[in-house]
Design an enzyme around this catalytic site. Sequence first.
Site, PDB file in Angstrom:
ATOM      1  N   ASP A  22       2.424   7.206  -5.337  1.00  0.00           N
ATOM      2  CA  ASP A  22       1.910   6.361  -6.560  1.00  0.00           C
ATOM      3  C   ASP A  22       2.082   4.352  -6.552  1.00  0.00           C
ATOM      4  O   ASP A  22       2.921   4.545  -5.651  1.00  0.00           O
ATOM      5  CB  ASP A  22       2.316   6.877  -7.504  1.00  0.00           C
ATOM      6  N   ASN A  24      -0.566   2.087  -5.476  1.00  0.00           N
ATOM      7  CA  ASN A  24      -1.944   1.467  -4.499  1.00  0.00           C
ATOM      8  C   ASN A  24      -2.768   1.241  -5.875  1.00  0.00           C
ATOM      9  O   ASN A  24      -2.444  -0.499  -5.103  1.00  0.00           O
ATOM     10  CB  ASN A  24      -2.332   2.914  -4.482  1.00  0.00           C
ATOM     11  N   GLY A  25      -2.979   1.180  -6.862  1.00  0.00           N
ATOM     12  CA  GLY A  25      -3.931   0.626  -7.531  1.00  0.00           C
ATOM     13  C   GLY A  25      -3.002  -0.546  -7.829  1.00  0.00           C
ATOM     14  O   GLY A  25      -3.427  -1.820  -7.792  1.00  0.00           O
ATOM     15  N   THR A  69      -5.704  17.125  -9.439  1.00  0.00           N
ATOM     16  CA  THR A  69      -6.793  18.084 -10.375  1.00  0.00           C
ATOM     17  C   THR A  69      -7.518  16.991 -11.234  1.00  0.00           C
ATOM     18  O   THR A  69      -8.292  16.902 -10.779  1.00  0.00           O
ATOM     19  CB  THR A  69      -6.472  19.227 -10.548  1.00  0.00           C
ATOM     20  N   GLU A  70      -6.569  15.577 -11.687  1.00  0.00           N
ATOM     21  CA  GLU A  70      -6.666  14.782 -12.892  1.00  0.00           C
ATOM     22  C   GLU A  70      -7.342  13.306 -12.021  1.00  0.00           C
ATOM     23  O   GLU A  70      -8.579  12.866 -13.236  1.00  0.00           O
ATOM     24  CB  GLU A  70      -6.024  14.685 -13.775  1.00  0.00           C
ATOM     25  N   ASN A  71      -7.603  13.654 -10.646  1.00  0.00           N
ATOM     26  CA  ASN A  71      -8.276  12.206 -10.478  1.00  0.00           C
ATOM     27  C   ASN A  71      -9.419  12.051  -9.906  1.00  0.00           C
ATOM     28  O   ASN A  71     -10.169  11.246 -10.302  1.00  0.00           O
ATOM     29  CB  ASN A  71      -7.033  11.554  -9.317  1.00  0.00           C
ATOM     30  N   SER A 201       3.687  14.373 -12.864  1.00  0.00           N
ATOM     31  CA  SER A 201       2.231  14.853 -12.576  1.00  0.00           C
ATOM     32  C   SER A 201       1.872  15.847 -11.900  1.00  0.00           C
ATOM     33  O   SER A 201       0.695  15.383 -11.561  1.00  0.00           O
ATOM     34  CB  SER A 201       1.858  13.131 -12.059  1.00  0.00           C
ATOM     35  N   GLU A 212      16.055  18.499  -6.077  1.00  0.00           N
ATOM     36  CA  GLU A 212      16.421  16.577  -6.199  1.00  0.00           C
ATOM     37  C   GLU A 212      15.235  15.314  -6.580  1.00  0.00           C
ATOM     38  O   GLU A 212      14.879  15.275  -6.029  1.00  0.00           O
ATOM     39  CB  GLU A 212      17.320  16.731  -5.318  1.00  0.00           C
TER      40      GLU A 212
HETATM   41  C1  FPP Z   1      -2.046   6.660  -6.336  1.00  0.00           C
HETATM   42  O1  FPP Z   1      -1.583   5.299  -7.004  1.00  0.00           O
HETATM   43  C2  FPP Z   1      -2.625   7.423  -5.111  1.00  0.00           C
HETATM   44  C3  FPP Z   1      -3.320   8.137  -5.268  1.00  0.00           C
HETATM   45  C4  FPP Z   1      -3.706   8.580  -6.597  1.00  0.00           C
HETATM   46  C5  FPP Z   1      -4.030   8.491  -4.117  1.00  0.00           C
HETATM   47  C6  FPP Z   1      -3.565   8.297  -2.596  1.00  0.00           C
HETATM   48  C7  FPP Z   1      -4.353   8.204  -2.029  1.00  0.00           C
HETATM   49  C8  FPP Z   1      -3.869   7.846   0.083  1.00  0.00           C
HETATM   50  C9  FPP Z   1      -3.285   6.882  -0.539  1.00  0.00           C
HETATM   51  C10 FPP Z   1      -5.097   8.247   0.829  1.00  0.00           C
HETATM   52  C11 FPP Z   1      -4.889   9.358   1.192  1.00  0.00           C
HETATM   53  C12 FPP Z   1      -5.091   9.499   2.162  1.00  0.00           C
HETATM   54  C13 FPP Z   1      -4.843  10.393   3.597  1.00  0.00           C
HETATM   55  C14 FPP Z   1      -4.407  10.172   4.480  1.00  0.00           C
HETATM   56  C15 FPP Z   1      -3.853  11.774   2.900  1.00  0.00           C
HETATM   57  P1  FPP Z   1      -2.450   5.061  -8.241  1.00  0.00           P
HETATM   58  O2  FPP Z   1      -3.828   4.409  -7.704  1.00  0.00           O
HETATM   59  O3  FPP Z   1      -2.426   5.748  -9.338  1.00  0.00           O
HETATM   60  O4  FPP Z   1      -1.854   3.470  -7.938  1.00  0.00           O
HETATM   61  P2  FPP Z   1      -1.624   2.776  -9.572  1.00  0.00           P
HETATM   62  O5  FPP Z   1      -0.784   4.089 -10.625  1.00  0.00           O
HETATM   63  O6  FPP Z   1      -0.708   1.544  -9.552  1.00  0.00           O
HETATM   64  O7  FPP Z   1      -2.854   2.838 -10.479  1.00  0.00           O
END
Ligand code: FPP
Length: 246
Positions: A22, A24-25, A69-71, A201, A212
Amino acid sequence: MPEEKNAAAGTASPRHIAIIMDGNGRWATQRGLPRTAGHKVGAENLLKIAYYCKDVVGVKYLTVYAFSTENWKRATEEVNVIMLLLDHYLHEFIEVMARDHFRICFFGDLSKLSPKLKKIAARTDEVSNALPKDYCRLNLCINYGGRDEILRAARKYAADCAQGIRTPEELDEHLFSTYLDSDEVPDPELIIRPSGELRLSNFLLWQCAYSEFYFTDTLWPDFTTDEIDRAIASYAKRNRRFGGVK
Ligand code: FPP
């Protein structure tokens, strides 16, 4: 394979680690970048962490939450980029799995994916199934939800009952778990969630009964191997009683 770093820790060393990737965004937004840039760095980071868990920590199972499933509620462009990343990395994984001694498996309902992604996922399964079972197994959760997994298992069990293969009376926890996506995978001893959120989630709802948890404010793209060490050190101090008394 390098010597297992946690061999001295004995039973304290987790065999199965699960990670909610979690943040990335937020990582991207903080840098004035589109959210998709965070997913690209996040996917690259998964590789680094996966090899570290396999080669240095010595885990046998690593399960990561890639798409829930929610993404699907997210903007089409963001969903498309995550799907493209999956496609790209699955092609890459297929090339290196045998060489690097790991297998890739899937948790989730893949029927909702594009035909192209379904095809590469099926090919990944084929290659993985031909590899030795003792290779480290990376479970990618795609279109995965813990509730959905339990529902799909219940439906399959009910269908087997309707066909006379099973009876309702013989169902117990062990038998039910064989109907889950995680069949043959031990429950994760340690679940890690970066990014400061303190919730599951819909991740591994059945399997986490006695897991744990390790939470950290670090966002996934910044999550380092040192953070894995800290999570394992924290885990090693836990007193796991499984409802009993020690
Ligand atoms: C959650 O961060 C991340 C995701 C919903 C997507 C994760 C996907 C990858 C890392 C790419 C997948 C690729 C492979 C090779 C498995 P968020 O977007 O909810 O972050 P935020 O909470 O800051 O918005």
